[in-house]
Design an enzyme around this catalytic site. Structure first.
Site, short mmCIF file in Angstrom:
data_model
loop_
_atom_site.label_atom_id
_atom_site.label_comp_id
_atom_site.label_asym_id
_atom_site.label_seq_id
_atom_site.Cartn_x
_atom_site.Cartn_y
_atom_site.Cartn_z
N LYS A 37 111.03 -78.00 50.10
CA LYS A 37 110.77 -77.06 51.20
C LYS A 37 109.49 -76.27 51.02
O LYS A 37 108.83 -75.95 52.01
CB LYS A 37 111.97 -76.11 51.36
N ARG A 130 124.27 -64.64 47.87
CA ARG A 130 123.71 -65.32 49.03
C ARG A 130 124.85 -66.18 49.57
O ARG A 130 125.92 -65.64 49.81
CB ARG A 130 122.44 -66.11 48.68
C1 LIG Z 1 115.23 -73.37 47.53
C2 LIG Z 1 116.51 -73.78 46.92
C3 LIG Z 1 116.52 -74.37 45.64
C4 LIG Z 1 115.28 -74.57 44.79
O1 LIG Z 1 114.92 -73.37 44.13
P1 LIG Z 1 113.73 -73.33 43.05
O2 LIG Z 1 113.80 -71.98 42.47
O3 LIG Z 1 112.46 -73.60 43.78
O4 LIG Z 1 114.01 -74.40 42.04
C5 LIG Z 1 117.75 -74.79 45.15
N1 LIG Z 1 118.89 -74.61 45.84
C6 LIG Z 1 118.91 -74.05 47.07
C7 LIG Z 1 120.22 -73.87 47.77
C8 LIG Z 1 117.72 -73.60 47.65
O5 LIG Z 1 117.75 -73.03 48.87
#
Ligand SMILES: *Cc1c(COP(=O)(O)O)cnc(C)c1O
Length: 356
Positions: A37, A130
C-alpha cells in the site's frame, strides 16, 4: 531530460530486501505477506517483491489490488472490507481480514453467487485498539462463520503498533496462539494462517522469542525501508535507500531567518515559530505538502536541513553545505514511511526505476 520532482526506485534493492526478510522469516517457519500500500501497488515494485519470494500480495485497497491481478500470487485485503466493495472483493481478493460478522455474512452471499469460497482471517483485538474482535467475543463469531457455506476460516491475525503503539510480545502473541488452539480443538478445524503482525514483530525473530505457531507476518516498511518498527532499528543487511526523492531548486537567496511584520498564521492555520540565526543561505525546491511530508525527508547532503514547507514549496537551509548549489540543481532525499506514502500517491511526482 528527467522531469522533477520524481521518486527513483531501485528495484534490485527492493528484491534483495524482500529476499533477506523471506529467508529470515522462513527459517523460523513464517511466510510473508508483502504489503504494497505504501507504494500504491506500483506493479514493477510488486514484481520485485514477488521475485524476492513473498507468499502473498497484501494491500489495504482493492483499487491497488486490481493493478496486480495478473500475478499468480494470492491477494490479501488488509483493511476490513467495506460492504459497498464486496462484489469486487470476492472477484479479486483471495483472503480478507475481518472483524464484523455482518460484513462476513454479506461476503458469504456474494461469494455464493459467484460459486466461490472466500477465505477470511479473523482479526483479534489484543491491546492496540485498531481493528479486531475482542477475545471474549471470538467464539460467538466463529460459531456463525463455520456454518457459512462460502466462507472458509483461514486463520487468526492481530495488528499491533499502529494506533496504540503496543509492541508485539510473547504475551499478546501467546494469547493469539491460545485462542487459535481453542478454536482448532472446539471446532475440529485447521487454521492455516496465524498472522502475528507487521514490521514491528520482526524483532522477536531476531531475539529468538517469536512464539512457535505464529506462521505469518505482513511486512511493508521492513521491506521498503529496511527498518523494523517496534524500536525503529535498521534491519541488518537491508537497504534503507531503495527510494530516493529528487526535487529541483527554483530559488537560492540569503535571507533573514525571522520573517518581518506581524506573525499571523501559516498556510495551514498554524502559528509558526522562528529562531533568529541571522542571515542564512536558503534554497526553495519545487515540491510541497501536496506531494510529501516535510518531516519525513532525510536530505542526502548531511549539511542541509528542511526548515519549512507550504503546499508547493519546500524551504531548505543550505548555509552550511559544502556544495555550491545553483538554480536548477537537484537535491536528493531518503524517505520515511509517511513521506514515501505521500510521494507515491502524488500524481505530481514522477516515478522512475533503476533495474540493476
Ligand atoms: C499496513 C499494514 C501492515 C504493514 O505494516 P508495516 O508496518 O508497513 O509492515 C500490516 N498489516 C495491516 C493490517 C496493515 O494495515
Amino acid at each position: 531530460m528527467n522531469r522533477y520532482p520524481r521518486v527513483v526506485i531501485d528495484l534490485h534493492k527492493v528484491e534483495m530486501n524482500t529476499k533477506l526478510l523471506v529467508e529470515k522469516c522462513s527459517s523460523n517457519n513464517l511466510s510473508i505477506m508483502g504489503v504494497t500500500k505504501a507504494f500504491c501497488a506500483e506493479p514493477r515494485v510488486v514484481e520485485a517483491m514477488v521475485k524476492g519470494g513473498i507468499s502473498y500480495i497484501a494491500d489495504s485497497r482493492i483499487d491497488n489490488i486490481k493493478k496486480v491481478a495478473e500475478y499468480q500470487v494470492p491477494k490479501v485485503l488488509l483493511r476490513l472490507p467495506m460492504k459497498s466493495e464486496i462484489d469486487d472483493l470476492v472477484r479479486l481478493v483471495d483472503i480478507s481480514l475481518n472483524s464484523e460478522i455482518e460484513t462476513i455474512r454479506a461476503i458469504d452471499v456474494a461469494a455464493g453467487k459467484l460459486e466461490r469460497i472466500h477465505k477470511i482471517i479473523l482479526m483479534v483485538e489484543l491491546g492496540d485498539l485498531r481493528e479486531g474482535i475482542l477475545p471474549e467475543d471470538l467464539r460467538t463469531v466463529v460459531d456463525e462463520v463455520v456454518k457459512l457455506d462460502n466462507i472458509s476460516l483461514a486463520g487468526l491475525g492481530v495488528n499491533l503498533t499502529c494506533y496504540g503503539g503496543v509492541i508485539p510480545s510473547e504475551g499478546n502473541l501467546g494469547e493469539l496462539l491460545n485462542l487459535a488452539e481453542v478454536i482448532k480443538k472446539e471446532y475440529g478445524i485447521n487454521l492455516e494462517i496465524i498472522s502475528g503482525g507487521n514490521s514491528s514483530s520482526l524483532y522477536l525473530i531476531d531475539e529468538g522469542r517469536m512464539p512457535e505457531g505464529i506462521n505469518n507476518l505482513r511486512l511493508g516498511e521492513a521491506i521498503l525501508l529496511g527498518r523494523e518498527t517496534a524500536y525503529g532499528e535498521r534491519v541488518e543487511g537491508a537497504s534503507s535507500d531503495s527510494y530516493v526523492l529528487e526535487a529541483e531548486i527554483i530559488e537560492l537567496k540569503s535571507k533573514p531567518s525571522i520573517p518581518t511584520g506581524e506573525i499571523g498564521m501559516d498556510a495551514f492555520g498554524n502559528k509558526p515559530q522562528f529562531e533568529d540565526r541571522g542571515v542564512r543561505r536558503r534554497a526553495i525546491l519545487a515540491v510541497g505538502r501536496q506531494d510529501i511530508d516535510p518531516d519525513g525527508l532525510i536530505p542526502r547532503d548531511p549539511n542541509i536541513t528542511v526548515i519549512g514547507a507550504s503546499s508547493d514549496h519546500l524551504i531548505m537551509d543550505v548555509e552550511e553545505s559544502e556544495n555550491n548549489y545553483e538554480i536548477g540543481d537537484i537535491l536528493s532525499f531518503d524517505l520515511e514511511y509517511g513521506a514515501l506514502l505521500k510521494a507515491m500517491t502524488s500524481n505530481y511526482i514522477g516515478k522512475d526505476f533503476i533495474e540493476k
